[in-house]
Design an enzyme around this catalytic site. Sequence first.
Site, PDB file in Angstrom:
ATOM      1  N   VAL A   9       0.866  -1.175   0.000  1.00 39.13           N
ATOM      2  CA  VAL A   9       0.000   0.000   0.000  1.00 39.13           C
ATOM      3  C   VAL A   9       0.904   1.227   0.000  1.00 39.13           C
ATOM      4  CG1 VAL A   9      -2.019  -1.071   1.081  1.00 39.13           C
ATOM      5  CG2 VAL A   9      -0.239  -0.076   2.527  1.00 39.13           C
ATOM      6  N   SER A  10       0.334   2.357  -0.386  1.00 38.40           N
ATOM      7  CA  SER A  10       1.147   3.550  -0.586  1.00 38.40           C
ATOM      8  C   SER A  10       1.370   4.392   0.658  1.00 38.40           C
ATOM      9  CB  SER A  10       0.507   4.436  -1.663  1.00 38.40           C
ATOM     10  OG  SER A  10       0.426   3.716  -2.864  1.00 38.40           O
TER      11      SER A  10
END
Length: 185
Positions: A9-10
Amino acid sequence: MTIYGYARVSTAGQSLNEQKDTLKNSGAEIILSEKYSGTTTKRPQFEKLVNLIEPNDTLIVTKLDRFARNTLEALNLIEDLLKEKIVIKVLNLGTIDNTPMGRMIVRTLLSVAEMERDMIIERTHAGKMFAKQHNPNYKEGRPKRRKDSRNTAIFNYSTTHTVKNTAEAFNISPRTVQYIKKMFR
Protein backbone atom coordinates in the site's frame (compact mmCIF):
# COMPACT_ATOMS: atom_id res chain seq x y z
CA MET A 1 7.88 -24.77 -6.03
CA THR A 2 6.82 -22.03 -3.63
CA ILE A 3 3.93 -19.64 -4.08
CA TYR A 4 4.83 -16.12 -2.96
CA GLY A 5 2.47 -13.23 -2.48
CA TYR A 6 3.42 -9.56 -2.46
CA ALA A 7 1.22 -6.83 -0.99
CA ARG A 8 1.91 -3.11 -0.96
CA VAL A 9 0.00 0.00 0.00
CA SER A 10 1.15 3.55 -0.59
CA THR A 11 0.58 5.21 2.77
CA ALA A 12 0.93 4.27 6.41
CA GLY A 13 -2.78 4.92 6.96
CA GLN A 14 -3.82 2.23 4.50
CA SER A 15 -4.30 -1.38 5.52
CA LEU A 16 -2.57 -4.39 4.01
CA ASN A 17 -5.08 -6.83 5.51
CA GLU A 18 -7.39 -7.08 2.49
CA GLN A 19 -4.51 -7.74 0.09
CA LYS A 20 -2.94 -10.29 2.45
CA ASP A 21 -6.25 -12.14 2.88
CA THR A 22 -6.81 -12.18 -0.88
CA LEU A 23 -3.28 -13.47 -1.52
CA LYS A 24 -3.63 -16.16 1.15
CA ASN A 25 -6.99 -17.27 -0.27
CA SER A 26 -5.38 -17.44 -3.71
CA GLY A 27 -2.77 -19.91 -2.52
CA ALA A 28 0.17 -17.76 -1.43
CA GLU A 29 2.28 -19.69 1.08
CA ILE A 30 4.68 -16.85 1.91
CA ILE A 31 3.48 -13.25 1.83
CA LEU A 32 5.80 -10.28 1.94
CA SER A 33 4.28 -6.86 2.42
CA GLU A 34 5.21 -3.24 2.96
CA LYS A 35 3.89 0.29 3.13
CA TYR A 36 5.77 2.37 0.59
CA SER A 37 4.65 4.65 -2.18
CA GLY A 38 4.86 3.12 -5.63
CA THR A 39 6.97 6.10 -6.64
CA THR A 40 9.86 5.25 -4.30
CA THR A 41 12.73 2.91 -5.00
CA LYS A 42 12.91 1.94 -1.33
CA ARG A 43 10.99 -1.33 -1.11
CA PRO A 44 13.07 -3.71 1.03
CA GLN A 45 10.45 -6.48 1.22
CA PHE A 46 10.09 -6.55 -2.55
CA GLU A 47 13.88 -6.71 -2.96
CA LYS A 48 13.91 -9.59 -0.49
CA LEU A 49 11.21 -11.34 -2.52
CA VAL A 50 13.13 -10.96 -5.78
CA ASN A 51 16.16 -12.55 -4.10
CA LEU A 52 14.10 -15.42 -2.62
CA ILE A 53 12.06 -16.44 -5.64
CA GLU A 54 13.42 -19.27 -7.78
CA PRO A 55 12.58 -20.85 -11.14
CA ASN A 56 9.16 -22.53 -11.21
CA ASP A 57 8.00 -20.53 -8.17
CA THR A 58 4.87 -18.40 -8.46
CA LEU A 59 4.47 -14.73 -7.63
CA ILE A 60 0.94 -13.52 -6.89
CA VAL A 61 -0.07 -9.85 -6.66
CA THR A 62 -3.58 -8.43 -6.43
CA LYS A 63 -2.96 -5.79 -9.12
CA LEU A 64 -0.22 -5.17 -11.63
CA ASP A 65 0.68 -1.77 -10.16
CA ARG A 66 1.49 -3.30 -6.75
CA PHE A 67 5.01 -4.36 -7.70
CA ALA A 68 6.30 -1.65 -10.00
CA ARG A 69 6.66 2.12 -9.91
CA ASN A 70 6.21 2.70 -13.61
CA THR A 71 5.65 0.94 -16.92
CA LEU A 72 9.31 0.56 -17.81
CA GLU A 73 10.24 -0.92 -14.44
CA ALA A 74 7.27 -3.32 -14.54
CA LEU A 75 8.07 -4.49 -18.04
CA ASN A 76 11.72 -5.11 -17.15
CA LEU A 77 10.75 -6.89 -13.97
CA ILE A 78 8.13 -9.07 -15.67
CA GLU A 79 10.56 -9.88 -18.47
CA ASP A 80 13.26 -10.88 -15.95
CA LEU A 81 10.82 -13.02 -13.94
CA LEU A 82 9.50 -14.76 -17.05
CA LYS A 83 13.06 -15.48 -18.23
CA GLU A 84 13.68 -17.13 -14.84
CA LYS A 85 10.59 -19.30 -15.46
CA ILE A 86 8.67 -17.68 -12.62
CA VAL A 87 4.90 -17.77 -12.95
CA ILE A 88 3.28 -14.36 -12.42
CA LYS A 89 -0.37 -14.26 -11.36
CA VAL A 90 -2.12 -10.93 -11.20
CA LEU A 91 -5.44 -11.60 -9.52
CA ASN A 92 -7.49 -8.96 -11.34
CA LEU A 93 -5.91 -9.96 -14.68
CA GLY A 94 -4.87 -13.60 -14.77
CA THR A 95 -1.61 -15.38 -15.37
CA ILE A 96 0.99 -13.48 -17.37
CA ASP A 97 2.61 -15.72 -19.90
CA ASN A 98 5.68 -15.23 -22.04
CA THR A 99 3.87 -14.84 -25.35
CA PRO A 100 3.60 -11.82 -27.66
CA MET A 101 -0.07 -11.39 -26.72
CA GLY A 102 0.67 -11.69 -22.98
CA ARG A 103 3.42 -9.08 -23.18
CA MET A 104 1.23 -6.72 -25.23
CA ILE A 105 -1.61 -6.95 -22.70
CA VAL A 106 0.78 -6.21 -19.84
CA ARG A 107 2.29 -3.20 -21.66
CA THR A 108 -1.15 -1.78 -22.39
CA LEU A 109 -2.43 -2.20 -18.85
CA LEU A 110 0.71 -0.78 -17.28
CA SER A 111 0.57 2.26 -19.56
CA VAL A 112 -3.04 2.92 -18.56
CA ALA A 113 -2.21 2.51 -14.84
CA GLU A 114 0.73 4.91 -15.11
CA MET A 115 -1.40 7.45 -16.98
CA GLU A 116 -4.11 7.18 -14.31
CA ARG A 117 -1.57 7.81 -11.52
CA ASP A 118 -0.15 10.82 -13.40
CA MET A 119 -3.65 12.24 -13.90
CA ILE A 120 -4.41 11.92 -10.19
CA ILE A 121 -1.22 13.85 -9.41
CA GLU A 122 -2.14 16.54 -11.95
CA ARG A 123 -5.68 16.91 -10.57
CA THR A 124 -4.38 17.13 -7.01
CA HIS A 125 -1.88 19.80 -8.02
CA ALA A 126 -4.53 21.75 -9.96
CA GLY A 127 -6.89 21.60 -6.98
CA LYS A 128 -4.21 22.96 -4.65
CA MET A 129 -3.36 25.77 -7.06
CA PHE A 130 -7.05 26.70 -7.40
CA ALA A 131 -7.47 26.69 -3.61
CA LYS A 132 -4.40 28.90 -3.15
CA GLN A 133 -5.70 31.41 -5.71
CA HIS A 134 -9.32 31.50 -4.55
CA ASN A 135 -9.15 30.94 -0.81
CA PRO A 136 -7.11 33.44 1.18
CA ASN A 137 -7.27 31.14 4.23
CA TYR A 138 -5.92 28.10 2.37
CA LYS A 139 -2.98 26.42 4.06
CA GLU A 140 -1.30 23.38 2.57
CA GLY A 141 -0.99 20.30 4.74
CA ARG A 142 -2.67 19.30 7.95
CA PRO A 143 -3.44 21.93 10.52
CA LYS A 144 -0.95 21.90 13.37
CA ARG A 145 -2.16 20.55 16.69
CA ARG A 146 -2.08 23.04 19.49
CA LYS A 147 -1.51 22.71 23.17
CA ASP A 148 -5.06 23.81 23.87
CA SER A 149 -7.05 23.03 27.01
CA ARG A 150 -8.53 19.78 25.63
CA ASN A 151 -5.15 18.41 24.57
CA THR A 152 -3.70 19.45 27.94
CA ALA A 153 -6.51 17.54 29.68
CA ILE A 154 -5.84 14.48 27.52
CA PHE A 155 -2.14 14.65 28.27
CA ASN A 156 -2.69 15.06 32.02
CA TYR A 157 -5.15 12.15 32.07
CA SER A 158 -2.71 9.98 30.11
CA THR A 159 0.01 10.43 32.74
CA THR A 160 -2.02 8.38 35.22
CA HIS A 161 -3.93 6.09 32.84
CA THR A 162 -3.06 3.77 29.97
CA VAL A 163 -3.22 4.97 26.39
CA LYS A 164 -6.21 2.70 25.80
CA ASN A 165 -8.10 4.02 28.83
CA THR A 166 -7.31 7.61 27.87
CA ALA A 167 -8.55 7.02 24.32
CA GLU A 168 -11.79 5.53 25.59
CA ALA A 169 -12.32 8.31 28.13
CA PHE A 170 -11.94 11.05 25.51
CA ASN A 171 -13.48 9.10 22.62
CA ILE A 172 -10.36 9.36 20.46
CA SER A 173 -8.00 6.83 18.95
CA PRO A 174 -5.00 5.49 20.89
CA ARG A 175 -2.80 6.86 18.13
CA THR A 176 -4.12 10.37 18.81
CA VAL A 177 -3.34 9.95 22.50
CA GLN A 178 0.23 8.96 21.62
CA TYR A 179 0.53 11.96 19.30
CA ILE A 180 -0.66 14.34 22.03
CA LYS A 181 1.74 12.81 24.54
CA LYS A 182 4.61 13.39 22.08
CA MET A 183 3.50 16.97 21.54
CA PHE A 184 3.91 17.75 25.25
CA ARG A 185 7.38 16.25 25.55
